[in-house]
Motif scaffolding. Structure first.
Motif, mmCIF file in Angstrom:
data_model
loop_
_atom_site.group_PDB
_atom_site.id
_atom_site.type_symbol
_atom_site.label_atom_id
_atom_site.label_comp_id
_atom_site.label_asym_id
_atom_site.label_seq_id
_atom_site.Cartn_x
_atom_site.Cartn_y
_atom_site.Cartn_z
ATOM 1 N N PRO A 188 0.824 -1.221 0.000
ATOM 2 C CA PRO A 188 0.000 0.000 0.000
ATOM 3 C C PRO A 188 0.854 1.266 0.000
ATOM 4 O O PRO A 188 2.034 1.246 0.335
ATOM 5 N N GLU A 189 0.218 2.379 -0.335
ATOM 6 C CA GLU A 189 0.955 3.628 -0.543
ATOM 7 C C GLU A 189 1.443 4.274 0.742
ATOM 8 O O GLU A 189 2.249 5.202 0.692
ATOM 9 N N TYR A 190 0.972 3.812 1.908
ATOM 10 C CA TYR A 190 1.422 4.431 3.152
ATOM 11 C C TYR A 190 2.706 3.802 3.703
ATOM 12 O O TYR A 190 3.095 4.046 4.840
ATOM 13 N N MET A 191 3.347 3.000 2.868
ATOM 14 C CA MET A 191 4.680 2.500 3.195
ATOM 15 C C MET A 191 5.447 2.288 1.896
ATOM 16 O O MET A 191 4.861 2.223 0.821
ATOM 17 N N GLU A 192 6.762 2.228 2.003
ATOM 18 C CA GLU A 192 7.586 2.000 0.823
ATOM 19 C C GLU A 192 8.594 0.896 1.120
ATOM 20 O O GLU A 192 9.016 0.732 2.264
ATOM 21 N N VAL A 193 8.966 0.136 0.100
ATOM 22 C CA VAL A 193 9.845 -1.013 0.291
ATOM 23 C C VAL A 193 10.887 -1.080 -0.817
ATOM 24 O O VAL A 193 10.577 -0.836 -1.987
ATOM 25 N N ASP A 194 12.116 -1.419 -0.431
ATOM 26 C CA ASP A 194 13.200 -1.688 -1.386
ATOM 27 C C ASP A 194 13.571 -3.164 -1.217
ATOM 28 O O ASP A 194 14.229 -3.530 -0.238
ATOM 29 N N TYR A 195 13.139 -3.999 -2.156
ATOM 30 C CA TYR A 195 13.388 -5.436 -2.012
ATOM 31 C C TYR A 195 14.846 -5.811 -2.291
ATOM 32 O O TYR A 195 15.286 -6.886 -1.903
ATOM 33 N N ARG A 196 15.573 -4.927 -2.945
ATOM 34 C CA ARG A 196 16.997 -5.183 -3.152
ATOM 35 C C ARG A 196 17.723 -5.187 -1.805
ATOM 36 O O ARG A 196 18.613 -6.002 -1.555
ATOM 37 N N LEU A 197 17.293 -4.278 -0.910
ATOM 38 C CA LEU A 197 17.889 -4.183 0.425
ATOM 39 C C LEU A 197 17.063 -4.918 1.480
ATOM 40 O O LEU A 197 17.502 -5.024 2.627
ATOM 41 N N MET A 198 15.857 -5.394 1.102
ATOM 42 C CA MET A 198 14.923 -6.020 2.039
ATOM 43 C C MET A 198 14.654 -5.072 3.213
ATOM 44 O O MET A 198 14.751 -5.431 4.388
ATOM 45 N N LYS A 199 14.319 -3.860 2.830
ATOM 46 C CA LYS A 199 14.116 -2.806 3.823
ATOM 47 C C LYS A 199 12.925 -1.948 3.398
ATOM 48 O O LYS A 199 12.712 -1.727 2.209
ATOM 49 N N GLY A 200 12.162 -1.477 4.371
ATOM 50 C CA GLY A 200 11.034 -0.619 4.059
ATOM 51 C C GLY A 200 10.873 0.490 5.079
ATOM 52 O O GLY A 200 11.535 0.494 6.126
ATOM 53 N N ASP A 227 -7.754 3.655 2.715
ATOM 54 C CA ASP A 227 -6.452 3.355 2.112
ATOM 55 C C ASP A 227 -6.043 1.895 2.279
ATOM 56 O O ASP A 227 -5.147 1.412 1.581
ATOM 57 N N VAL A 228 -6.668 1.194 3.218
ATOM 58 C CA VAL A 228 -6.221 -0.153 3.579
ATOM 59 C C VAL A 228 -6.777 -1.168 2.571
ATOM 60 O O VAL A 228 -7.987 -1.229 2.353
ATOM 61 N N PRO A 229 -5.901 -1.969 1.962
ATOM 62 C CA PRO A 229 -6.334 -2.888 0.901
ATOM 63 C C PRO A 229 -6.908 -4.205 1.441
ATOM 64 O O PRO A 229 -6.358 -5.287 1.225
ATOM 65 N N TYR A 230 -8.028 -4.127 2.137
ATOM 66 C CA TYR A 230 -8.676 -5.345 2.614
ATOM 67 C C TYR A 230 -9.283 -6.099 1.424
ATOM 68 O O TYR A 230 -9.974 -5.489 0.603
ATOM 69 N N PRO A 231 -9.091 -7.418 1.331
ATOM 70 C CA PRO A 231 -9.695 -8.182 0.234
ATOM 71 C C PRO A 231 -11.182 -8.450 0.439
ATOM 72 O O PRO A 231 -11.867 -8.865 -0.490
ATOM 73 N N VAL A 232 -11.677 -8.224 1.656
ATOM 74 C CA VAL A 232 -13.111 -8.365 1.934
ATOM 75 C C VAL A 232 -13.591 -7.088 2.625
ATOM 76 O O VAL A 232 -12.785 -6.307 3.133
ATOM 77 N N MET A 233 -14.908 -6.885 2.649
ATOM 78 C CA MET A 233 -15.444 -5.675 3.257
ATOM 79 C C MET A 233 -15.299 -5.724 4.774
ATOM 80 O O MET A 233 -15.746 -6.680 5.416
ATOM 81 N N MET A 234 -14.664 -4.722 5.330
ATOM 82 C CA MET A 234 -14.552 -4.590 6.776
ATOM 83 C C MET A 234 -15.460 -3.453 7.240
ATOM 84 O O MET A 234 -15.653 -2.478 6.498
#
Length: 205
Positions: A165-177, A187-194
């Motif tokens: 999601p857009e409220y965090m960022e990740v660099d998988y090359r460094l395995m760091k976020g 903003d929260v990407p729930y797959p079902v309705m909460m």
């Protein structure tokens, strides 16, 4: 393997939803409850049962949090200024296991909890082994150097079932976020309705 991890698919079937949007969820094949009475016709639910189901879905989604701890989040959400529903979601999304899951360092919230408990995660350079630890804005989350090549981590980061999601960022090359900010409910990407508003109603009865 913890009892909670063993029962994650039972949670899906009991609630009748694919809670984490997983392709292997048994709900995709059997959309009725477990056990010999799972296929019985259900009566129209009461307001209480609707509120209870909303609470169970939200609790279950975050790794089936214990009732005492979950009630504590509600009480903290009430204490804070602003909309209580938004506050509750913000607190849950600050949990370290939720952040590790969102950053795709683990395939499920249960796996994220175990990964943290085993000491594989650093927060701002320091090892944290408490899954319920609440991260702060701009905290840096990193997989420990010795753990960066673990198969479970590599498999998870390459998984295409969900996006970061857009409220965090990740660099998988460094395995760091980096955790940028607390999200709004939308903003929260729930797959079902909460329905956190129903959770608030349940506890405020």
């Amino acid at each position: 393997m913890s009892k909670r991890e063993e029962s994650k698919f039972k949670i899906n079937r009991r609630l009748g939803v694919n809670l984490w949007g997983r392709a292997k969820s048994p709900v995709n094949r059997r959309d009725y409850g477990p056990g010999q009475h799972g296929q019985r016709r259900k009566a129209k639910p009461s307001d209480f049962s609707v509120q209870l189901m909303a609470k169970q879905k939200l609790k279950g989604y975050y790794g089936n949090i214990g009732e005492k701890q979950f009630r504590g989040y509600y009480q903290e959400a009430v204490r804070r200024k602003g909309d209580t529903s938004e506050n509750l979601i913000g607190l849950l999304e600050r949990r370290l296991d939720a952040v590790v899951y969102r950053m795709k360092f683990a395939l499920t919230p249960f796996a994220a909890r175990q990964f943290i408990s085993h000491g594989h995660i650093l927060v701002n350079g320091k090892r944290v082994n408490i899954p319920s630890y609440l991260v702060k804005d701009n905290d840096e989350i990193e997989v420990r150097e010795k753990s960066k090549q673990l198969a479970v981590v590599l498999d998870s980061t390459q998984n295409t079932e969900r996006d970061v999601p857009e409220y965090m960022e990740v660099d998988y090359r460094l395995m760091k976020g980096r955790y940028l900010r607390a999200p709004k409910f939308a903003d929260v990407p729930y797959p079902v309705m909460m329905e956190p508003n129903l959770v608030i109603e349940f506890y405020s009865r």
